[in-house]
Write an enzyme that holds these catalytic residues in place. Sequence first.
Site, PDB file in Angstrom:
ATOM      1  N   TYR A   1       2.739  -2.110 -23.114  1.00 19.41           N
ATOM      2  CA  TYR A   1       3.051  -1.253 -21.963  1.00 19.41           C
ATOM      3  C   TYR A   1       3.745  -0.007 -22.496  1.00 19.41           C
ATOM      4  CZ  TYR A   1       2.268  -5.451 -19.100  1.00 19.41           C
ATOM      5  OH  TYR A   1       1.738  -6.565 -18.493  1.00 19.41           O
TER       6      TYR A   1
ATOM      7  N   PHE B   1      -0.093  -8.983 -10.529  1.00 19.64           N
ATOM      8  CA  PHE B   1      -0.489  -8.229  -9.339  1.00 19.64           C
ATOM      9  C   PHE B   1      -0.175  -9.004  -8.044  1.00 19.64           C
ATOM     10  CE2 PHE B   1      -4.146  -5.843 -11.749  1.00 19.64           C
ATOM     11  CZ  PHE B   1      -3.203  -5.033 -12.366  1.00 19.64           C
TER      12      PHE B   1
ATOM     13  N   LEU C   1       1.497  -8.073  -5.659  1.00 20.51           N
ATOM     14  CA  LEU C   1       1.455  -7.124  -4.536  1.00 20.51           C
ATOM     15  C   LEU C   1       0.168  -6.306  -4.548  1.00 20.51           C
ATOM     16  CD1 LEU C   1       5.160  -5.859  -4.753  1.00 20.51           C
ATOM     17  CD2 LEU C   1       4.197  -7.580  -3.201  1.00 20.51           C
ATOM     18  N   GLY C   2      -0.791  -6.720  -5.356  1.00 20.86           N
ATOM     19  CA  GLY C   2      -2.064  -6.005  -5.422  1.00 20.86           C
ATOM     20  C   GLY C   2      -2.184  -5.075  -6.621  1.00 20.86           C
ATOM     21  N   GLY C   3      -1.081  -4.882  -7.356  1.00 22.03           N
ATOM     22  CA  GLY C   3      -1.137  -4.077  -8.582  1.00 22.03           C
ATOM     23  C   GLY C   3      -1.371  -2.608  -8.310  1.00 22.03           C
ATOM     24  N   PHE C   4      -2.384  -2.048  -8.980  1.00 26.11           N
ATOM     25  CA  PHE C   4      -2.609  -0.596  -8.886  1.00 26.11           C
ATOM     26  C   PHE C   4      -3.121  -0.178  -7.505  1.00 26.11           C
ATOM     27  CE2 PHE C   4      -3.039  -1.400 -13.517  1.00 26.11           C
ATOM     28  CZ  PHE C   4      -1.952  -0.639 -13.923  1.00 26.11           C
ATOM     29  N   THR C   5      -3.650  -1.141  -6.750  1.00 23.16           N
ATOM     30  CA  THR C   5      -4.045  -0.839  -5.366  1.00 23.16           C
ATOM     31  C   THR C   5      -3.259  -1.785  -4.446  1.00 23.16           C
ATOM     32  OG1 THR C   5      -5.935  -2.304  -5.672  1.00 23.16           O
ATOM     33  CG2 THR C   5      -6.364   0.055  -5.796  1.00 23.16           C
ATOM     34  N   PRO C   6      -1.992  -1.418  -4.149  1.00 26.90           N
ATOM     35  CA  PRO C   6      -1.133  -2.332  -3.384  1.00 26.90           C
ATOM     36  C   PRO C   6      -1.803  -2.864  -2.105  1.00 26.90           C
ATOM     37  CG  PRO C   6       0.149  -0.492  -4.222  1.00 26.90           C
ATOM     38  CD  PRO C   6      -1.299  -0.192  -4.555  1.00 26.90           C
ATOM     39  N   LEU C   7      -1.481  -4.087  -1.785  1.00 29.23           N
ATOM     40  CA  LEU C   7      -2.078  -4.776  -0.628  1.00 29.23           C
ATOM     41  C   LEU C   7      -1.977  -3.931   0.637  1.00 29.23           C
ATOM     42  CD1 LEU C   7      -0.381  -8.241  -1.225  1.00 29.23           C
ATOM     43  CD2 LEU C   7      -2.795  -7.706  -1.616  1.00 29.23           C
TER      44      LEU C   7
END
Length: 298
Positions: free
Chosen positions: A66, A215, A217-223
């Site tokens: 990272y 993810f 919370l959905g990661g790069f595309t949040p939920l």
Amino acid sequence: MNTQTNLGGTFTFAGAAMTVNRMGYGAMQLAGPQVWGPPRDPEEAVRVLQGAIEAGVNHIDTSDFYGPHVTNQIIKRALHPYVDGLVIVTKVGARRGADKSWIHARARQELIDAIHDNLRNLGLEQLDVVNLRVGDILRPSEGSIEEPLTVLADLQRQGLIRHLGLSNVTPRQFAEAQKISKIVCVQNFFNIAQRDDDSFVDDLAAQGVAYVPFFPLGGFTPLQSSELDAVAASIGATPMQVALAWLLHRAPNILLIPGTSSVKHLRENLAAAALQLTAETIAKLDSIAERRSAQTLG
Ligand SMILES: NC(=O)c1ccc[n+]([C@@H]2O[C@H](COP(=O)([O-])OP(=O)(O)OC[C@H]3O[C@@H](n4cnc5c(N)ncnc54)[C@H](OP(=O)(O)O)[C@@H]3O)[C@@H](O)[C@H]2O)c1
């Protein structure tokens, strides 16, 4: 000072003499955009990490790829010397290309170098838990993991690693790994909208192995879901808090590592551990999850 007492209860890794609060913190968002370079606000990154520890978080997920290196260096700057009982989980098995791509790095020397990079950048002599990351970016793909895991098991025998885990693996790969070394955790893609691992979660729970969804919370595309929003509004919580609370409720071996670069979101996420979901709310969330698991909410 521990200012937050309810972090979802604790989980003890089977046979590992290691206990963590179920609500932890994932450090990937502390690097710059696309997990590359320094953060936009380095001081806020330090405040997030110190705030997590002050609130009682004792499980941080990271990797030396990272940034690369940046996230571990911020962790060291913010938290070293580390408080007793803090478990830092890192992962190896990938590296970053100059174009910011994620490239497999599971050859013997690449793994050895990655362990030493993690030790140096975190300022540790032994890594608490190292996950071997396999599969593609989001999902596992079948194939033997004997060779790379044997390298890590050797490094474990040398005392550089305390415990081993896996990331992005199938149940078959987990079974293969167990013949090589004790595996204390599995980190795969799972959240209220992504439930491919439903039965894997339960199998691991029965064995006392932690399941750590990435993810959450959905990661790069949040939920995003109007149904989730409606449930959240009905109980006076935010949709992200409800998504985390649902995961905590889903199985006792689920440990959370939601990622954030902001103190405000950190506080919101940690507070989700105290949310009480009624049977009626859980039934609503389960039905949302079942209907949406084939597609992505976000
Ligand atoms: N093993 C693997 O292959 C793998 C892959 C990916 C991730 N991971 C690990 O899993 C951890 C979690 O994943 P992640 O951080 O990518 O994804 P995540 O936790 O699902 O979501 C993070 C995203 O949600 C936003 N967010 C966080 N809290 C929020 C809140 N309360 N309200 C609104 N938005 C919020 C964050 O933005 P802000 O920064 O603005 O809050 C960020 O964009 C990572 O830190 C990493 O350690 C592992």
